[in-house]
Design a protein around this motif. Structure first.
Motif, short mmCIF file in Angstrom:
data_model
loop_
_atom_site.label_atom_id
_atom_site.label_comp_id
_atom_site.label_asym_id
_atom_site.label_seq_id
_atom_site.Cartn_x
_atom_site.Cartn_y
_atom_site.Cartn_z
N GLN A 101 -8.59 6.77 -4.95
CA GLN A 101 -9.27 6.73 -3.67
C GLN A 101 -8.81 7.87 -2.77
N SER A 142 -1.30 -0.55 -4.10
CA SER A 142 -2.47 0.31 -4.11
C SER A 142 -2.09 1.71 -3.61
N GLN A 145 0.83 -1.20 0.00
CA GLN A 145 0.00 0.00 0.00
C GLN A 145 0.86 1.24 0.00
#
Length: 85
Positions: A75, A57, A2
């Protein structure tokens, strides 16, 4: 893996964690209102140090991150400060 990118009114912070929660990379810099240029520079530095992170991500937070996330289809995460007592 991440990646987190926090874009504030004066600084950009980036952090990368593996799936076990280990911090692999972090950087904190002033952006001097050159947000796009600073994001690109941080991304290039990160990819030079760890080219395998292309599949990680990405979530964006911070006051300056709302518009960036929206325009890029990424996001956005509202920051939460929590303190244990």
């Amino acid at each position: 893996m991440q990646r987190g990118l926090d874009i504030g009114s004066t600084t950009i912070k980036i952090a990368v964690m593996d799936d076990a929660g280990n911090l692999l990379f972090q950087k904190y810099e002033r952006h001097y209102r050159q947000i796009a240029e600073k994001i690109l520079a941080l991304h290039n530095e990160l990819m030079t140090k760890s080219p395998t992170l292309h599949s990680a991500s990405l979530a964006i937070s911070g006051r300056g991150g709302i518009g960036i996330a929206d325009s890029c289809g990424l996001q956005f995460v509202q920051e939460v400060f929590a303190e244990t007592i």
